[in-house]
Design a protein around this motif. Structure first.
Motif, PDB file in Angstrom:
ATOM      1  N   ALA A  87      -1.399 125.814  90.343  1.00  0.00           N
ATOM      2  CA  ALA A  87      -1.982 126.353  91.242  1.00  0.00           C
ATOM      3  C   ALA A  87      -2.004 128.184  91.835  1.00  0.00           C
ATOM      4  CB  ALA A  87      -2.051 125.571  92.644  1.00  0.00           C
ATOM      5  N   CYS A  88      -1.126 128.620  91.380  1.00  0.00           N
ATOM      6  CA  CYS A  88      -0.699 130.253  91.541  1.00  0.00           C
ATOM      7  C   CYS A  88      -0.889 130.802  89.776  1.00  0.00           C
ATOM      8  CB  CYS A  88       0.785 130.362  91.686  1.00  0.00           C
ATOM      9  SG  CYS A  88       1.478 129.616  92.969  1.00  0.00           S
ATOM     10  N   GLY A  89      -1.624 129.892  89.367  1.00  0.00           N
ATOM     11  CA  GLY A  89      -2.527 131.000  87.922  1.00  0.00           C
ATOM     12  C   GLY A  89      -0.524 131.263  87.546  1.00  0.00           C
ATOM     13  N   GLN A  90      -0.037 130.908  86.755  1.00  0.00           N
ATOM     14  CA  GLN A  90       1.257 130.500  86.200  1.00  0.00           C
ATOM     15  C   GLN A  90       1.759 129.880  85.562  1.00  0.00           C
ATOM     16  OE1 GLN A  90       3.826 134.371  87.913  1.00  0.00           O
ATOM     17  NE2 GLN A  90       2.623 133.921  90.082  1.00  0.00           N
ATOM     18  N   PRO A  91       1.006 128.864  84.837  1.00  0.00           N
ATOM     19  CA  PRO A  91       1.301 128.161  84.457  1.00  0.00           C
ATOM     20  C   PRO A  91       2.504 128.116  82.726  1.00  0.00           C
ATOM     21  CG  PRO A  91      -0.764 128.581  83.472  1.00  0.00           C
ATOM     22  CD  PRO A  91      -0.701 129.685  84.445  1.00  0.00           C
ATOM     23  N   ASP A  92       3.028 128.922  82.727  1.00  0.00           N
ATOM     24  CA  ASP A  92       3.223 128.943  81.730  1.00  0.00           C
ATOM     25  C   ASP A  92       4.672 129.359  82.868  1.00  0.00           C
ATOM     26  OD1 ASP A  92       2.357 132.017  83.525  1.00  0.00           O
ATOM     27  OD2 ASP A  92       3.773 133.501  81.585  1.00  0.00           O
ATOM     28  N   THR A  93       5.317 129.784  83.777  1.00  0.00           N
ATOM     29  CA  THR A  93       6.346 129.669  84.065  1.00  0.00           C
ATOM     30  C   THR A  93       7.400 127.907  84.934  1.00  0.00           C
ATOM     31  OG1 THR A  93       5.344 129.356  86.872  1.00  0.00           O
ATOM     32  CG2 THR A  93       5.725 131.468  86.120  1.00  0.00           C
ATOM     33  N   TYR A  94       6.210 127.353  84.169  1.00  0.00           N
ATOM     34  CA  TYR A  94       6.385 125.646  84.620  1.00  0.00           C
ATOM     35  C   TYR A  94       7.229 125.184  83.792  1.00  0.00           C
ATOM     36  CZ  TYR A  94       6.412 120.799  84.276  1.00  0.00           C
ATOM     37  OH  TYR A  94       6.933 119.176  83.948  1.00  0.00           O
ATOM     38  N   ALA A  95       8.088 125.295  82.738  1.00  0.00           N
ATOM     39  CA  ALA A  95       9.017 125.608  81.759  1.00  0.00           C
ATOM     40  C   ALA A  95      10.392 125.868  82.255  1.00  0.00           C
ATOM     41  CB  ALA A  95       9.103 125.965  80.566  1.00  0.00           C
ATOM     42  N   GLU A  96      10.038 126.974  83.523  1.00  0.00           N
ATOM     43  CA  GLU A  96      11.363 128.166  83.664  1.00  0.00           C
ATOM     44  C   GLU A  96      11.542 127.505  84.523  1.00  0.00           C
ATOM     45  OE1 GLU A  96      12.063 131.507  86.967  1.00  0.00           O
ATOM     46  OE2 GLU A  96       9.975 131.406  85.130  1.00  0.00           O
ATOM     47  N   LEU A  97      10.706 126.598  85.862  1.00  0.00           N
ATOM     48  CA  LEU A  97      11.221 125.785  86.381  1.00  0.00           C
ATOM     49  C   LEU A  97      11.715 124.724  86.325  1.00  0.00           C
ATOM     50  CD1 LEU A  97       7.375 126.702  88.885  1.00  0.00           C
ATOM     51  CD2 LEU A  97       9.618 127.392  89.078  1.00  0.00           C
ATOM     52  N   LEU A  98      11.255 124.014  85.350  1.00  0.00           N
ATOM     53  CA  LEU A  98      11.119 122.476  84.933  1.00  0.00           C
ATOM     54  C   LEU A  98      13.227 122.691  85.170  1.00  0.00           C
ATOM     55  CD1 LEU A  98      11.091 119.318  84.499  1.00  0.00           C
ATOM     56  CD2 LEU A  98       9.910 120.133  82.527  1.00  0.00           C
ATOM     57  N   ALA A  99      13.219 123.450  84.141  1.00  0.00           N
ATOM     58  CA  ALA A  99      14.495 123.704  83.393  1.00  0.00           C
ATOM     59  C   ALA A  99      15.718 124.024  84.600  1.00  0.00           C
ATOM     60  CB  ALA A  99      14.868 125.262  82.613  1.00  0.00           C
ATOM     61  N   LYS A 100      15.803 124.911  85.614  1.00  0.00           N
ATOM     62  CA  LYS A 100      15.931 125.270  86.753  1.00  0.00           C
ATOM     63  C   LYS A 100      16.097 123.353  87.404  1.00  0.00           C
ATOM     64  CE  LYS A 100      14.996 130.426  87.921  1.00  0.00           C
ATOM     65  NZ  LYS A 100      16.105 130.510  87.680  1.00  0.00           N
ATOM     66  N   LEU A 101      15.645 123.224  87.804  1.00  0.00           N
ATOM     67  CA  LEU A 101      15.584 121.174  88.088  1.00  0.00           C
ATOM     68  C   LEU A 101      15.993 120.763  87.414  1.00  0.00           C
ATOM     69  CD1 LEU A 101      14.697 119.625  90.626  1.00  0.00           C
ATOM     70  CD2 LEU A 101      12.499 119.185  88.802  1.00  0.00           C
ATOM     71  N   GLN A 102      16.564 120.860  86.076  1.00  0.00           N
ATOM     72  CA  GLN A 102      16.863 119.210  85.545  1.00  0.00           C
ATOM     73  C   GLN A 102      18.192 120.109  85.357  1.00  0.00           C
ATOM     74  OE1 GLN A 102      14.720 119.446  81.511  1.00  0.00           O
ATOM     75  NE2 GLN A 102      13.262 117.572  82.396  1.00  0.00           N
ATOM     76  N   GLY A 103      18.323 121.669  85.422  1.00  0.00           N
ATOM     77  CA  GLY A 103      19.840 122.319  85.629  1.00  0.00           C
ATOM     78  C   GLY A 103      20.848 121.652  86.743  1.00  0.00           C
ATOM     79  N   PHE A 104      20.468 121.413  87.584  1.00  0.00           N
ATOM     80  CA  PHE A 104      21.245 120.348  88.738  1.00  0.00           C
ATOM     81  C   PHE A 104      21.383 119.677  89.202  1.00  0.00           C
ATOM     82  CE2 PHE A 104      17.443 122.520  91.148  1.00  0.00           C
ATOM     83  CZ  PHE A 104      17.248 121.643  91.425  1.00  0.00           C
ATOM     84  N   GLU A 105      19.706 118.708  88.045  1.00  0.00           N
ATOM     85  CA  GLU A 105      19.910 116.883  88.584  1.00  0.00           C
ATOM     86  C   GLU A 105      20.030 116.741  87.522  1.00  0.00           C
ATOM     87  OE1 GLU A 105      15.873 115.386  89.637  1.00  0.00           O
ATOM     88  OE2 GLU A 105      16.568 115.820  91.010  1.00  0.00           O
ATOM     89  N   SER A 106      20.665 116.725  86.905  1.00  0.00           N
ATOM     90  CA  SER A 106      21.971 116.682  85.266  1.00  0.00           C
ATOM     91  C   SER A 106      23.479 116.464  86.177  1.00  0.00           C
ATOM     92  CB  SER A 106      21.508 117.213  84.696  1.00  0.00           C
ATOM     93  OG  SER A 106      23.012 118.912  84.507  1.00  0.00           O
ATOM     94  N   HIS A 107      23.669 117.239  87.014  1.00  0.00           N
ATOM     95  CA  HIS A 107      24.953 116.861  88.106  1.00  0.00           C
ATOM     96  C   HIS A 107      24.660 116.066  88.855  1.00  0.00           C
ATOM     97  CE1 HIS A 107      25.510 120.904  85.638  1.00  0.00           C
ATOM     98  NE2 HIS A 107      26.800 120.341  85.529  1.00  0.00           N
ATOM     99  N   ILE A 108      23.870 116.493  89.890  1.00  0.00           N
ATOM    100  CA  ILE A 108      23.921 115.170  91.141  1.00  0.00           C
ATOM    101  C   ILE A 108      22.071 114.204  90.386  1.00  0.00           C
ATOM    102  CG2 ILE A 108      23.125 115.352  93.169  1.00  0.00           C
ATOM    103  CD1 ILE A 108      24.675 117.444  93.541  1.00  0.00           C
ATOM    104  N   ARG A 109      22.129 113.736  90.321  1.00  0.00           N
ATOM    105  CA  ARG A 109      21.136 112.386  89.693  1.00  0.00           C
ATOM    106  C   ARG A 109      21.302 111.326  90.882  1.00  0.00           C
ATOM    107  NH1 ARG A 109      23.293 111.082  83.602  1.00  0.00           N
ATOM    108  NH2 ARG A 109      23.606 113.417  83.258  1.00  0.00           N
ATOM    109  N   SER A 110      20.328 112.034  91.324  1.00  0.00           N
ATOM    110  CA  SER A 110      19.295 110.496  92.574  1.00  0.00           C
ATOM    111  C   SER A 110      18.823 109.285  92.217  1.00  0.00           C
ATOM    112  CB  SER A 110      18.368 111.418  93.655  1.00  0.00           C
ATOM    113  OG  SER A 110      17.258 111.168  92.268  1.00  0.00           O
ATOM    114  N   TRP A 111      19.542 108.868  92.773  1.00  0.00           N
ATOM    115  CA  TRP A 111      19.645 106.803  92.958  1.00  0.00           C
ATOM    116  C   TRP A 111      17.301 106.641  92.421  1.00  0.00           C
ATOM    117  CZ3 TRP A 111      22.717 105.080  89.046  1.00  0.00           C
ATOM    118  CH2 TRP A 111      23.465 104.946  89.621  1.00  0.00           C
ATOM    119  N   ARG A 112      17.275 107.297  93.285  1.00  0.00           N
ATOM    120  CA  ARG A 112      15.402 107.514  93.513  1.00  0.00           C
ATOM    121  C   ARG A 112      15.150 107.568  92.290  1.00  0.00           C
ATOM    122  NH1 ARG A 112      11.339 110.481  95.280  1.00  0.00           N
ATOM    123  NH2 ARG A 112      12.642 112.279  95.742  1.00  0.00           N
TER     124      ARG A 112
END
Length: 283
Positions: free
Chosen positions: A65-90
């Motif tokens: 939506a923000c016209g920057q699809p190339d930033t998705y990989a960066e954003l996903l890596a940030k998300l996975q970085g902290f979710e690898s430590h706290i993994r919600s059951w949901r």
């Protein structure tokens, strides 16, 4: 939720805001972004201020939506970085319990010295199929997750092959109430107690039981695993925590060692199991 986790979520939110502000076609307002995908307008604020954890799909749509699809990989890596430590059951159980069991199988297979403390139920690697089935069925009810209990049971039972590989050592501590907790039908618990009795004496397993009347230096608290004195895995009702920072691991090691001082082994542990068995058959 830990401070480190929240700080990471806020940092991700700040990055989302930067991306929205720097859209190639001009700054995209929160209202415009929300309307594009039919989101409630408050969702934008919650995500940008770290009050809500985005899904991978949220991040992909945001970048597009923000016209920057190339930033998705960066954003996903940030998300996975902290979710690898706290993994919600949901999130973990969205596809069922099988893959969670596989993750634990892999973690234990890659470890050589494993320490466990459990105050609520028998640890998975020592469970009978029926005991595992009862616990997993309750988890499906609690989290309203897909019904894959039988697949999950088979995966958990496969973990027990590690007990016989001979190249790792399990040091397991159970609180005595575990031997009597009817988290399953009495007949299932009876078979589980027999299984524990058979574990005592294995060269790959050291099973200790902390008697209910034993003085303890630490409150029983929640159960946890320590893999190779470098990673701790514990869980709450909403998430599973994987901790690998030295300070956290050292804290859990101190707790485990303190509880171990109150445990009994060998014939004394067998006596506690036998007493629980007699109480169960006398019901």
């Amino acid at each position: 939720m830990t401070t480190d986790y929240q700080a990471a979520r806020e940092a991700l939110g700040a990055r989302l805001r930067e991306i929205r502000f720097s859209a190639p076609g001009g700054r995209l307002t929160g209202t415009q972004l929300a309307e594009r995908y039919g989101w409630h307008k408050s969702k934008i604020s919650r995500l940008e201020n770290g009050r809500q954890t985005p899904t991978p799909e949220d991040l992909r749509l945001w970048a597009d939506a923000c016209g920057q699809p190339d930033t998705y990989a960066e954003l996903l890596a940030k998300l996975q970085g902290f979710e690898s430590h706290i993994r919600s059951w949901r999130r973990q159980l969205a596809a069922g319990h099988r893959h969670v069991q596989d993750a634990h199988n892999a973690a234990q297979a890659n470890s050589t010295v494993l320490r466990a403390w459990e105050s609520s139920w028998v640890v998975g690697v020592l469970q009978t199929p029926d005991y595992a089935r009862a616990g997993l069925a309750r988890s499906v009810e609690r989290h309203r997750s897909p019904q894959d209990v039988e697949e999950a049971v088979r995966a958990r039972m496969k973990r027990q092959e590690l007990l016989y590989a001979g190249n790792r050592r399990y040091h397991v501590l159970l609180w005595e109430p575990v031997l009597r907790a009817l988290v399953c039908p009495p007949s299932v618990l009876l078979a589980q107690l027999d299984r524990l009795m058979g574990v005592i004496g294995m060269d790959t397993v050291e099973l200790g039981i902390v008697p209910l009347d034993a003085p303890i230096k630490q409150p029983p608290g929640v159960g946890f695993w320590i893999y190779d004195d470098s990673t701790v895995v514990t869980e709450t009702w909403h998430a599973e925590l994987w901790l690998d920072d030295a300070a956290s691991v050292e804290t859990y090691l101190r707790v485990w060692n303190a509880l171990r001082e109150s445990a009994v082994y060998g014939s004394e542990a067998q006596n506690l199991i036998s007493a629980a068995r007699r109480a169960l058959t006398a019901r």
